[in-house]
Design a protein around this motif. Structure first.
Motif, mmCIF file in Angstrom:
data_model
loop_
_atom_site.group_PDB
_atom_site.id
_atom_site.type_symbol
_atom_site.label_atom_id
_atom_site.label_comp_id
_atom_site.label_asym_id
_atom_site.label_seq_id
_atom_site.Cartn_x
_atom_site.Cartn_y
_atom_site.Cartn_z
ATOM 1 N N GLU A 71 0.821 -1.214 0.000
ATOM 2 C CA GLU A 71 0.000 0.000 0.000
ATOM 3 C C GLU A 71 0.854 1.262 0.000
ATOM 4 O O GLU A 71 0.497 2.269 -0.616
ATOM 5 N N LEU A 72 2.005 1.209 0.667
ATOM 6 C CA LEU A 72 2.901 2.367 0.677
ATOM 7 C C LEU A 72 3.454 2.645 -0.714
ATOM 8 O O LEU A 72 3.524 3.803 -1.155
ATOM 9 N N ILE A 73 3.870 1.589 -1.423
ATOM 10 C CA ILE A 73 4.393 1.766 -2.780
ATOM 11 C C ILE A 73 3.319 2.323 -3.706
ATOM 12 O O ILE A 73 3.561 3.265 -4.476
ATOM 13 N N LEU A 74 2.113 1.768 -3.614
ATOM 14 C CA LEU A 74 1.024 2.250 -4.463
ATOM 15 C C LEU A 74 0.657 3.692 -4.113
ATOM 16 O O LEU A 74 0.355 4.502 -5.001
ATOM 17 N N ALA A 75 0.704 4.022 -2.817
ATOM 18 C CA ALA A 75 0.392 5.393 -2.405
ATOM 19 C C ALA A 75 1.430 6.373 -2.920
ATOM 20 O O ALA A 75 1.100 7.460 -3.423
ATOM 21 N N LEU A 76 2.722 6.018 -2.843
ATOM 22 C CA LEU A 76 3.769 6.926 -3.319
ATOM 23 C C LEU A 76 3.675 7.114 -4.827
ATOM 24 O O LEU A 76 3.999 8.194 -5.343
ATOM 25 N N SER A 77 3.216 6.090 -5.538
ATOM 26 C CA SER A 77 3.093 6.211 -6.993
ATOM 27 C C SER A 77 2.015 7.213 -7.397
ATOM 28 O O SER A 77 1.989 7.675 -8.538
ATOM 29 N N GLU A 78 1.137 7.578 -6.464
ATOM 30 C CA GLU A 78 0.081 8.565 -6.739
ATOM 31 C C GLU A 78 0.485 9.977 -6.319
ATOM 32 O O GLU A 78 -0.244 10.937 -6.565
ATOM 33 N N GLU A 79 1.639 10.095 -5.678
ATOM 34 C CA GLU A 79 2.116 11.401 -5.231
ATOM 35 C C GLU A 79 2.880 12.104 -6.348
ATOM 36 O O GLU A 79 3.239 11.488 -7.354
ATOM 37 N N PRO A 80 3.152 13.417 -6.213
ATOM 38 C CA PRO A 80 3.923 14.129 -7.242
ATOM 39 C C PRO A 80 5.286 13.496 -7.484
ATOM 40 O O PRO A 80 5.867 12.867 -6.587
ATOM 41 N N LEU A 81 5.776 13.649 -8.692
ATOM 42 C CA LEU A 81 7.084 13.100 -9.050
ATOM 43 C C LEU A 81 8.172 13.654 -8.143
ATOM 44 O O LEU A 81 9.042 12.929 -7.662
ATOM 45 N N VAL A 82 8.132 14.967 -7.886
ATOM 46 C CA VAL A 82 9.071 15.623 -6.972
ATOM 47 C C VAL A 82 8.274 16.117 -5.772
ATOM 48 O O VAL A 82 7.212 16.718 -5.932
ATOM 49 N N TYR A 83 8.772 15.840 -4.578
ATOM 50 C CA TYR A 83 8.041 16.249 -3.377
ATOM 51 C C TYR A 83 8.989 16.865 -2.356
ATOM 52 O O TYR A 83 10.212 16.657 -2.405
ATOM 53 N N GLU A 84 8.414 17.634 -1.450
ATOM 54 C CA GLU A 84 9.201 18.370 -0.460
ATOM 55 C C GLU A 84 9.467 17.526 0.782
ATOM 56 O O GLU A 84 8.700 16.627 1.120
ATOM 57 N N ALA A 85 10.547 17.871 1.486
ATOM 58 C CA ALA A 85 10.845 17.242 2.769
ATOM 59 C C ALA A 85 9.716 17.543 3.752
ATOM 60 O O ALA A 85 9.224 18.668 3.817
ATOM 61 N N GLY A 86 9.290 16.518 4.486
ATOM 62 C CA GLY A 86 8.228 16.694 5.463
ATOM 63 C C GLY A 86 6.831 16.573 4.892
ATOM 64 O O GLY A 86 5.848 16.615 5.636
ATOM 65 N N SER A 87 6.704 16.413 3.575
ATOM 66 C CA SER A 87 5.398 16.272 2.933
ATOM 67 C C SER A 87 4.854 14.859 3.165
ATOM 68 O O SER A 87 5.559 13.973 3.666
#
Length: 261
Positions: A115-131
């Motif tokens: 679920e973590l891998i699938l969730a990260l695949s839905e996040e922006p390609l580049v993300y900020e620290a602490g997001s």
């Protein structure tokens, strides 16, 4: 480089990301082959659908659903697809992520890690620290560290005599010939072949042949072929004998693989 949710499918876009982990989503059809290549970042290859087979210079690896393969940076490898594959590739900067176990291996994917891998695949390609994406990536790192390794790799021989024998068995895992029968094809005595298996591959002929059969069986089971048929195709006279041997070596019953959606 964009920061929206439309991720690139070009691996080069993931090698210099500012964050520790980036995930690429890509689909491949049955039989697709990615030629031998390597990356500057470590990779974790996971496919919730389909089976991947990898080959490095000295080993072959099979990656069924609910497992993933960890590939250290700079490792040349080729990938072939068995069935339609929905691949998620994590590109990992190990200095930033702090991954300790960087050996090439197949690991079990827990429900949480999936679920973590699938969730990260839905996040922006580049993300900020602490997001949110950064926190998900940190949890992925922790889950990779504690994941259980699976015995899903096959050592490949260097000796030319052994290569002839092993190539024939890879083509037909059900072949029941003994080392006595293989000696003429390989061009070496049974005693020499037995010594070469232990020296070159670190296991006996029987153990290596069993690994080949179980890797072949994993692919067949994932295609929903009946267990009785898979047992016959891999040299076993009965489904029960096959199931017992498969479970002992692979750590799960063949019915578990056959039941996967």
């Amino acid at each position: 480089m964009t920061t929206d949710k439309i991720h690139s499918t070009d691996p080069l876009d993931y090698q210099d990301l500012p964050q520790a982990i980036g995930v690429m989503t890509k689909s491949f059809g049955d039989g697709w082959v990615i030629p031998r290549h390597e990356h500057t970042r470590d990779q974790l290859l996971y496919a919730p659908k389909g089976i991947m087979r990898l080959q490095t210079g000295s080993r072959a690896w099979i990656v069924p659903p609910d497992s993933a393969v960890y590939i250290p940076a700079g490792t040349p490898h080729a990938i072939s697809m068995h069935g339609d594959v929905e691949m998620r590739t994590l590109y990992i900067d190990t200095r930033a992520a702090g991954i300790n176990s960087r050996t090439m291996r197949v690991i079990a994917i827990s429900g949480l890690l999936r679920e973590l891998i699938l969730a990260l695949s839905e996040e922006p390609l580049v993300y900020e620290a602490g997001s949110r994406a950064d926190l998900i990536a940190q949890m992925i790192k922790l889950e990779i560290e504690v994941s259980r390794e699976l015995p899903l790799n096959i050592p490949l021989p260097h000796d030319a005599r052994l290569q002839r024998l092993c190539a024939a068995l890879l083509a037909n895992p059900a072949d029941r010939r003994t080392l006595d029968a293989w000696s003429e094809i390989a061009g070496a005595s049974p005693r020499t072949l037995a010594r070469l298996f232990e020296r070159d591959l670190g296991m006996s002929f029987i153990q290596w042949r069993q690994l080949i059969r179980f890797h072949n069986a994993l692919e067949a089971l994932s295609r929903k072929e009946p267990i009785s048929q898979v047992a016959r195709q891999n040299g076993y006279h009965s489904a029960s004998a096959f199931a017992a041997a498969f479970g002992k070596v692979m750590g799960l019953p063949p019915s578990t693989v056959a039941a996967k959606p």
